[in-house]
Design a protein around this motif. Structure first.
Motif: not given
Length: 83
Positions: A25-38, A51-66
């Motif tokens: 579910k994370d992978l399906a929408i991660e690109a919208g925030e520039g996040v990659h869940f590894k 979850c381990l990810s690469e992202a531009p910010s903490k907030d971007a990770v939080m938005r994808i998980h939400e």
């Protein structure tokens, strides 16, 4: 790109299939925030999922998980690593 580790609580009894489904579910929408869940891990005894990810910010990770349906505020930037 910064790396982040996040922690989800309350997943007592979680199984492999459930961890993989949440990760998909994370992978399906991660690109919208520039996040990659590894990678993701789960521990059914403690009810924690990590979850381990690469992202531009903490907030971007939080938005994808939400948006994926498993929000968390426990997101930590990983600034040091050991090999």
């Amino acid at each position: 790109m910064p790396e982040f580790m996040d922690v989800h609580d309350g997943f007592f009894g979680v199984n492999q299939e459930q961890v993989e489904e949440a990760h998909r579910k994370d992978l399906a929408i991660e690109a919208g925030e520039g996040v990659h869940f590894k990678r993701s891990w789960g521990d059914p005894k403690t009810g924690k999922v990590f979850c381990l990810s690469e992202a531009p910010s903490k907030d971007a990770v939080m938005r994808i998980h939400e948006r994926a349906g498993h929000p968390t505020e426990q997101v930590y930037e990983l600034t040091l690593s050991g090999e």
